[in-house]
Design a protein around this motif. Structure first.
Motif, PDB file in Angstrom:
ATOM      1  N   GLU A 167       0.835  -1.210   0.000  1.00 29.29           N
ATOM      2  CA  GLU A 167       0.000   0.000   0.000  1.00 29.29           C
ATOM      3  C   GLU A 167       0.866   1.254   0.000  1.00 29.29           C
ATOM      4  O   GLU A 167       0.579   2.229  -0.711  1.00 29.29           O
ATOM      5  CB  GLU A 167      -0.932  -0.016   1.206  1.00 29.29           C
ATOM      6  CG  GLU A 167      -2.026  -1.078   1.118  1.00 29.29           C
ATOM      7  CD  GLU A 167      -2.850  -1.165   2.389  1.00 29.29           C
ATOM      8  OE1 GLU A 167      -2.578  -0.371   3.319  1.00 29.29           O
ATOM      9  OE2 GLU A 167      -3.751  -2.014   2.459  1.00 29.29           O
ATOM     10  N   ALA A 168       1.930   1.224   0.808  1.00 28.89           N
ATOM     11  CA  ALA A 168       2.825   2.385   0.853  1.00 28.89           C
ATOM     12  C   ALA A 168       3.495   2.607  -0.498  1.00 28.89           C
ATOM     13  O   ALA A 168       3.614   3.742  -0.978  1.00 28.89           O
ATOM     14  CB  ALA A 168       3.881   2.183   1.938  1.00 28.89           C
ATOM     15  N   ALA A 169       3.914   1.511  -1.129  1.00 21.19           N
ATOM     16  CA  ALA A 169       4.547   1.631  -2.445  1.00 21.19           C
ATOM     17  C   ALA A 169       3.548   2.133  -3.489  1.00 21.19           C
ATOM     18  O   ALA A 169       3.903   2.940  -4.363  1.00 21.19           O
ATOM     19  CB  ALA A 169       5.121   0.282  -2.871  1.00 21.19           C
ATOM     20  N   ALA A 219       3.052   5.828  -2.969  1.00 18.94           N
ATOM     21  CA  ALA A 219       4.218   6.557  -3.477  1.00 18.94           C
ATOM     22  C   ALA A 219       4.224   6.579  -5.000  1.00 18.94           C
ATOM     23  O   ALA A 219       4.529   7.607  -5.618  1.00 18.94           O
ATOM     24  CB  ALA A 219       5.503   5.899  -2.955  1.00 18.94           C
ATOM     25  N   MET A 220       3.861   5.441  -5.616  1.00 18.80           N
ATOM     26  CA  MET A 220       3.822   5.386  -7.077  1.00 18.80           C
ATOM     27  C   MET A 220       2.777   6.348  -7.638  1.00 18.80           C
ATOM     28  O   MET A 220       3.027   7.060  -8.617  1.00 18.80           O
ATOM     29  CB  MET A 220       3.517   3.955  -7.526  1.00 18.80           C
ATOM     30  CG  MET A 220       3.554   3.768  -9.038  1.00 18.80           C
ATOM     31  SD  MET A 220       3.120   2.097  -9.537  1.00 18.80           S
ATOM     32  CE  MET A 220       1.360   2.108  -9.130  1.00 18.80           C
ATOM     33  N   THR A 221       1.605   6.406  -6.983  1.00 16.65           N
ATOM     34  CA  THR A 221       0.551   7.316  -7.437  1.00 16.65           C
ATOM     35  C   THR A 221       0.994   8.770  -7.311  1.00 16.65           C
ATOM     36  O   THR A 221       0.798   9.582  -8.219  1.00 16.65           O
ATOM     37  CB  THR A 221      -0.730   7.087  -6.625  1.00 16.65           C
ATOM     38  OG1 THR A 221      -1.149   5.725  -6.788  1.00 16.65           O
ATOM     39  CG2 THR A 221      -1.850   8.004  -7.085  1.00 16.65           C
ATOM     40  N   ARG A 222       1.618   9.080  -6.160  1.00 15.20           N
ATOM     41  CA  ARG A 222       2.079  10.458  -5.945  1.00 15.20           C
ATOM     42  C   ARG A 222       3.133  10.848  -6.977  1.00 15.20           C
ATOM     43  O   ARG A 222       3.076  11.928  -7.572  1.00 15.20           O
ATOM     44  CB  ARG A 222       2.658  10.590  -4.533  1.00 15.20           C
ATOM     45  CG  ARG A 222       3.268  11.957  -4.239  1.00 15.20           C
ATOM     46  CD  ARG A 222       3.775  12.020  -2.812  1.00 15.20           C
ATOM     47  NE  ARG A 222       4.738  10.984  -2.535  1.00 15.20           N
ATOM     48  CZ  ARG A 222       6.019  11.039  -2.888  1.00 15.20           C
ATOM     49  NH1 ARG A 222       6.483  12.089  -3.563  1.00 15.20           N
ATOM     50  NH2 ARG A 222       6.846  10.056  -2.579  1.00 15.20           N
ATOM     51  N   ALA A 246       4.921  13.399 -11.970  1.00 16.29           N
ATOM     52  CA  ALA A 246       5.501  13.270 -13.308  1.00 16.29           C
ATOM     53  C   ALA A 246       4.580  13.882 -14.356  1.00 16.29           C
ATOM     54  O   ALA A 246       5.039  14.594 -15.268  1.00 16.29           O
ATOM     55  CB  ALA A 246       5.759  11.791 -13.628  1.00 16.29           C
ATOM     56  N   ARG A 247       3.259  13.616 -14.236  1.00 15.10           N
ATOM     57  CA  ARG A 247       2.318  14.208 -15.196  1.00 15.10           C
ATOM     58  C   ARG A 247       2.307  15.723 -15.092  1.00 15.10           C
ATOM     59  O   ARG A 247       2.260  16.435 -16.106  1.00 15.10           O
ATOM     60  CB  ARG A 247       0.919  13.636 -14.948  1.00 15.10           C
ATOM     61  CG  ARG A 247       0.736  12.215 -15.484  1.00 15.10           C
ATOM     62  CD  ARG A 247      -0.713  11.789 -15.416  1.00 15.10           C
ATOM     63  NE  ARG A 247      -1.162  11.641 -14.043  1.00 15.10           N
ATOM     64  CZ  ARG A 247      -1.031  10.524 -13.333  1.00 15.10           C
ATOM     65  NH1 ARG A 247      -0.457   9.462 -13.881  1.00 15.10           N
ATOM     66  NH2 ARG A 247      -1.473  10.445 -12.096  1.00 15.10           N
TER      67      ARG A 247
END
Length: 333
Positions: free
Chosen positions: A263-265, A268-271, A276-277
């Motif tokens: 969940e933490a990863a 972090a990936m979503t953030r 990046a976008r």
């Protein structure tokens, strides 16, 4: 070649950072040639490089030996409760083992980072597996505390751990209790091993049976075994149930930890994806602004050139007009 001397060299090598092991082993072998001859040097060269998990356990043995001593003491208590078929005590001790394993794993991560290496999730799982095995039998506990572990340990059964090729220079491995096993060979808890030991004792004493006063405790796995009452089916099942409950709860805790890490990863990936976008959109805007600024600059440069030419033309017209005025003034009426 002295096995104790080889063990001392091995102990020094297994205390080093994992990345420098091969180079240090080569240097130790070269030094051994000069000091003790080629036989010792060849033996040093055959010392295996430890796995990452085994190295982490060795770091505990070197820098936090008290943590491993606590696990060994708890393992002794658990084996006693198991042999007595005390399901209540075994359940209590199993809960205590879970807590202690969590504490020692935190210590293992801390020590590894202090030595310049961070434990991955997979390596941490192998370290915990090895520490759990150290609570299952006494020989595994001695192997873990030796500081010369080269591979992970696993408790395949309730009271047996395979130590073959698990420790460098196993012939000088000190067991907490009972006679040591033969160098390089694991001691098992089967009846054939007990009979072989009795036969060897008979040969040493000229065929006379050993007296009760000098009888040593029989090794269980690589440790000792106390006489236990004949268990009933219910008692055996209760003891196994306590172990199964402990294993199930440990697996559930591990699953929760992995789920939390996932969940933490994912967060972090979503953030980072959003960032990046956003950065890509901003970069596009900057590129457009840059292109506009470039066109404006080119246009301004062209206008500047035209203005410079006009100014030059104006200066020449001014000079001509001034000369004409001067000539007219100098001409008499």
């Amino acid at each position: 070649m002295g096995e104790q001397q080889l063990a001392e060299i091995a102990s020094a090598l297994y205390q080093l950072p994992l990345e420098g092991f091969v180079a240090a082993r080569a240097a130790a072998a070269k030094a051994a040639v000069a000091d003790s001859g080629r036989e010792l040097a060849d033996a040093v060269r055959t010392l295996p490089k430890p796995s990452a998990a085994a190295w982490a356990v060795n770091m505990l043995a070197v820098h936090r030996p008290g943590s491993l001593a606590e696990l060994a003491e708890l393992g002794t208590a658990m084996r006693g409760a198991q042999e007595d078929l005390d399901a209540v005590a075994l359940r209590t001790l199993s809960q205590k083992r879970r807590q202690l394993l969590n504490q020692v794993m935190d210590t293992a991560r801390e020590v590894a980072e202090q030595q310049g290496r961070r434990l991955s999730g997979a390596v941490a799982t192998e370290v915990e597996q090895t520490l759990r095995a150290a609570t299952v039998d006494e020989g595994a506990a001695a192997a873990v505390r030796s500081g010369r572990l080269v591979r992970v340990l696993s408790a395949d059964g309730v009271d047996r751990v395979d130590l073959r090729e698990a420790v460098a220079v196993p012939g000088v491995l000190s067991l907490p209790a009972g006679p040591p096993s033969e160098a390089g060979a694991p001691v098992t808890a089967n009846d054939d091993g007990a009979k072989a030991g009795s036969a060897a004792e008979g040969r040493r004493t000229g065929g006379k049976p050993p007296t009760a006063t000098v009888e040593k405790p029989r090794l269980k796995a690589v440790g000792t075994k106390r006489p236990a009452p004949t268990p009933s089916a219910v008692e055996r099942a209760a003891a196994r149930l306590a172990e199964a409950e402990d294993a199930a709860q440990s697996a559930a805790e591990e699953a929760r930890r992995r789920a939390a890490e996932f969940e933490a990863a994912e967060v972090a990936m979503t953030r980072l994806g959003d960032e990046a976008r956003s950065l890509r959109a901003r970069l596009k805007e900057v590129d457009e602004e840059f292109e506009l600024a470039r066109r404006q600059r080119d246009s301004a440069a062209a206008q500047r050139q035209l203005a410079a030419r006009a100014a030059d033309k104006g200066r020449r017209a001014e000079d001509l007009a001034r000369e004409r005025v001067l000539r007219l003034r100098d001409t008499p009426d």
